[in-house]
Motif scaffolding. Structure first.
Motif, mmCIF file in Angstrom:
data_model
loop_
_atom_site.group_PDB
_atom_site.id
_atom_site.type_symbol
_atom_site.label_atom_id
_atom_site.label_comp_id
_atom_site.label_asym_id
_atom_site.label_seq_id
_atom_site.Cartn_x
_atom_site.Cartn_y
_atom_site.Cartn_z
ATOM 1 N N PHE A 41 0.797 -1.027 -0.070
ATOM 2 C CA PHE A 41 -0.202 0.044 -0.127
ATOM 3 C C PHE A 41 0.773 1.221 -0.007
ATOM 4 O O PHE A 41 0.704 2.099 -0.896
ATOM 5 C CB PHE A 41 -0.948 0.104 1.094
ATOM 6 C CG PHE A 41 -1.440 1.489 1.460
ATOM 7 C CD1 PHE A 41 -2.532 1.860 0.580
ATOM 8 C CD2 PHE A 41 -1.102 2.029 2.747
ATOM 9 C CE1 PHE A 41 -3.083 2.914 0.612
ATOM 10 C CE2 PHE A 41 -1.774 3.475 2.830
ATOM 11 C CZ PHE A 41 -2.717 3.820 2.166
ATOM 12 N N PRO A 42 1.821 1.326 1.102
ATOM 13 C CA PRO A 42 2.781 2.612 0.748
ATOM 14 C C PRO A 42 3.390 2.628 -0.447
ATOM 15 O O PRO A 42 3.793 3.845 -0.835
ATOM 16 C CB PRO A 42 3.397 2.838 2.190
ATOM 17 C CG PRO A 42 3.447 1.493 2.568
ATOM 18 C CD PRO A 42 2.152 0.772 2.133
ATOM 19 N N ALA A 43 3.938 1.609 -0.850
ATOM 20 C CA ALA A 43 4.736 1.581 -1.996
ATOM 21 C C ALA A 43 3.958 2.186 -3.235
ATOM 22 O O ALA A 43 4.518 2.917 -3.984
ATOM 23 C CB ALA A 43 5.068 0.189 -2.338
ATOM 24 N N ALA A 44 2.451 1.801 -3.579
ATOM 25 C CA ALA A 44 1.842 2.099 -4.344
ATOM 26 C C ALA A 44 1.522 3.627 -4.487
ATOM 27 O O ALA A 44 1.651 4.386 -5.284
ATOM 28 C CB ALA A 44 0.477 1.380 -4.558
ATOM 29 N N PHE A 45 1.420 4.217 -2.992
ATOM 30 C CA PHE A 45 0.937 5.572 -2.852
ATOM 31 C C PHE A 45 2.315 6.101 -3.207
ATOM 32 O O PHE A 45 2.206 7.363 -3.806
ATOM 33 C CB PHE A 45 0.722 5.680 -1.212
ATOM 34 C CG PHE A 45 -0.129 6.893 -0.974
ATOM 35 C CD1 PHE A 45 -0.133 7.860 -2.006
ATOM 36 C CD2 PHE A 45 -0.730 7.108 0.185
ATOM 37 C CE1 PHE A 45 -0.829 9.177 -1.756
ATOM 38 C CE2 PHE A 45 -1.301 8.285 0.201
ATOM 39 C CZ PHE A 45 -1.495 9.392 -0.557
#
Length: 663
Positions: free
Chosen positions: A215-219
């Protein structure tokens, strides 16, 4: 690869002894050490297979389930029964206890304890000493002395180590280490059955952490690839708030998963306890000292209270002294070194030279921090900790303090003093790339180099001892000898308190601190961490299955002190990112420094409230686990109450009958 001619047998322990090079033991002169050792192993019920290697002889040991059961009863191991109550194991009532998932009575950790009990429990029960002989050496085995311990002190027994089960090892290689289709899914139950609780818990944590990183990687990639224009200065604080919320929720849900795993593995553990596995992790020294203190307290002497207080505060002062030594060493020795590196990096203009300076710095700092870790180990020996888990946690805190300074102080120097965000991003990228490359290079190459060197020396020495020319090539003719030459899975600071997972958790903690503390400066770092951890899962699995010996099982049921370190890094990241946002807004000219700092302080307090609020919203233990634990506790209490009433009733009846007879 060496030729393996040995047919698979499920032997679980290996004992290394020297080969017999002479036959000078006559009748009445003494007994051969190895022969006596093998005979004693047979006497306690172990199955022994003798394998002759290039230089040494290997005794492979296997215990039938009946022998393990009797050893477990002698050790008073507590096991789960079918009604959910943990009681001491009795072999005669074995069917009352729950079996493992693979159908066996005992886990690998329990079996290892039983093997150690049988191997080191062989003592001289005669009234006189026994003279043993080993290649013209006399060994005096005194009455009541452990045979294996005595032979280890005489360097006759070179090592006792667990053996790999080749069938299970190959199955794990196929479904785990070499299975790249499942990015984060792992056979955790099979890992637990083969390696024990601590290693299975680490890989469960690594898998869940990697999955949540998506999730934080995509964001972060979205922020890097999309130009939000004037909204950019609002999107970054929103990203920061989401990252802090994500981190807090992750660790709350990890606590839930950890408690679920322990319930599935039939391990008793109460949330919030300082130490899991109370019975299994208690050392005999601490156990006897506790019993002694209770006896002293029962004497009713006036000075007992003063003795307790004196011992308590002396132990606390010793720990305070050791912590002060580490902190002063960081401030006086490491801090100037870190600031000098940061200043040189800022003054150098060439990117290639900066990259080379970072590589040299990271390589040199490894030895510095390892030296600090060894000093910490020596300091911990003077501390009065209750058991090995407390000593290990003390070591973790001290060594992480050293690594925390060397990992982040230079980056903070760039961020706060120079406010150069381009340089800050370059440093973060170089640190992440170089540290990962160096770590993987050392982790995967050093074990193979050590193994190859030991194998080369063994073959070379074998050829030197052979007289005359020989065309026959020397090679390992047994798998147990190949395992013996593999390195142990130990920590870089020493194997006394921690195993190789110390370095694995340290690597994860440093990575987590890097991406969290500077999240606003370089959001794509989360994507790099996610990709790195996907590869780390397979690399660590392959390393532990193929490059090292089978590790000694550890009884830690949680990630221990590392959980506190991860949560500490969340709090620090709130402070550092607020400072970065203040510098960023001031540099862009959108805010004056005064209102900017006011807004950042408000955000900091809100994020701290979120951090501690989410810790209360998400319970650490699922309701079904808590209900099951309470049900088991209620059943145990009812059983104890009924048994106590029967004993009281029986005693009262006997008393009344005796009184009537007297009348």
């Amino acid at each position: 690869m060496d030729e393996i001619k040995e047919v698979h047998t499920p032997y679980e322990m290996g004992v290394v002894v020297p080969k017999k090079v002479s036959d000078q033991i006559g009748e009445g002169y003494g007994h051969d050490c190895v022969e006596v050792l093998v005979a004693q192993f047979h006497r306690v019920g172990l199955i022994v297979d003798r394998v002759v290697g290039l230089h040494d002889e290997f005794l492979k040991l296997l215990a039938p389930v009946e022998i393990l059961g009797k050893a477990a009863a002698e050790l008073q191991l507590k096991k789960r029964t079918h009604i959910g109550v943990d009681i001491q194991f009795e072999w005669d009532e074995a069917e009352a206890f729950i079996r493992q998932a693979d159908g066996s009575f005992f886990s690998w950790c329990e079996r290892f304890r039983c093997y150690n009990h049988m191997i080191y429990g062989i003592v001289n029960k005669s009234e006189s000493a026994i003279i043993l002989k080993s290649n013209c050496r006399d060994v005096r085995w005194e009455p009541g002395e452990s045979l294996v311990w005595k032979l280890e002190t005489e360097a006759i027994v070179k090592e006792v180590f667990p053996l790999h089960d080749e069938i299970k090892r190959k199955q794990l290689l196929k479904c785990w280490a070499l299975n790249w289709w499942d990015l984060t899914n792992q056979p955790i139950d099979e890992i637990y059955a083969y390696y024990g609780t601590k290693i299975a818990t680490y890989f469960a944590f690594l898998g869940m952490y990697t999955k949540w990183l998506f999730f934080p990687a995509a964001f972060g990639l979205l922020l890097q690839l999309v130009d939000f224009g004037s909204l950019q200065l609002l999107v970054i604080p929103f990203f920061f708030i989401c990252i802090i919320s994500w981190a807090v929720l992750f660790f709350q849900f990890w606590k839930r998963k950890n408690s679920t795993l322990l319930a599935r593995w039939q391990i008793s553990y109460s949330v919030g306890a300082e130490s899991a596995y109370k019975y299994m992790d208690m050392e005999w020294s601490s156990f006897h000292s506790s019993v002694g203190l209770v006896k002293k307290w029962g004497d009713g002497k006036a000075e007992d209270k003063e003795n307790f207080q004196r011992e308590e505060w002396s132990g606390r002062m010793m720990r305070f002294r050791n912590d002060a030594i580490i902190i002063l060493s960081i401030i006086c020795l490491q801090l100037p070194f870190e600031l000098a590196y940061a200043h040189l990096y800022e003054s150098i203009r060439s990117d290639i030279m900066k990259f080379g300076l970072t590589a040299i710095y990271l390589f040199a700092i490894q030895y510095f921090t390892q030296f600090g870790g060894k000093v910490s180990v020596k300091l911990i020996k003077d501390e009065q900790n209750e058991n090995s888990e407390y000593r290990a946690n003390s070591l973790v805190y001290k060594v992480f303090g050293l690594y925390f300074m060397q990992s982040y102080i230079g980056i903070l120097y760039h961020a706060i003093l120079h406010r150069n965000f381009m340089t800050l991003r370059q440093v973060i990228i170089q640190r992440l790339i170089i540290s990962e490359v160096l770590e993987n290079l050392m982790e995967n190459s050093l074990p193979y180099i050590k193994y190859s060197y030991r194998k080369y020396r063994a073959v070379r020495n074998k050829r030197k001892r052979e007289k005359g020319p020989s065309g026959r090539k020397s090679y390992f003719n047994s798998r147990v000898e190949k395992e013996y030459f593999k390195p142990m899975y130990s920590a870089s600071v020493g194997e006394e308190l921690e195993d190789g997972l110390f370095d694995e958790f340290l690597e994860l903690a440093l990575q987590f601190g890097m991406i969290m503390m500077f999240a606003c400066a370089f959001p794509p770092a989360f994507a790099f961490a996610a990709l790195s951890n996907v590869a780390e899962i397979r690399a660590d699995a392959l390393k532990i299955l193929a490059m090292y010996r089978r590790p000694v099982p550890r009884v830690a049921a949680t990630i221990g002190a590392w959980l506190n370190i991860f949560q500490f890094l969340i709090v620090v990241s709130i402070c550092t990112n607020c400072v970065l946002l203040a510098c960023l807004y001031d540099r862009e000219g959108k805010w004056d420094i005064s209102p900017g700092l006011a807004a950042i302080l408000i955000m900091e307090h809100v994020l701290l409230l979120i951090k501690f609020g989410f810790s209360r919203i998400v319970p650490e233990e699922p309701d079904w686990v808590k209900a099951n634990r309470m049900k088991n506790a209620t059943q145990a209490q009812n059983m104890c109450s009924k048994q106590l009433l029967r004993n009281i009733s029986g005693g009262r009846g006997a008393f009344v009958t005796g009184t009537q007879k007297t009348d």
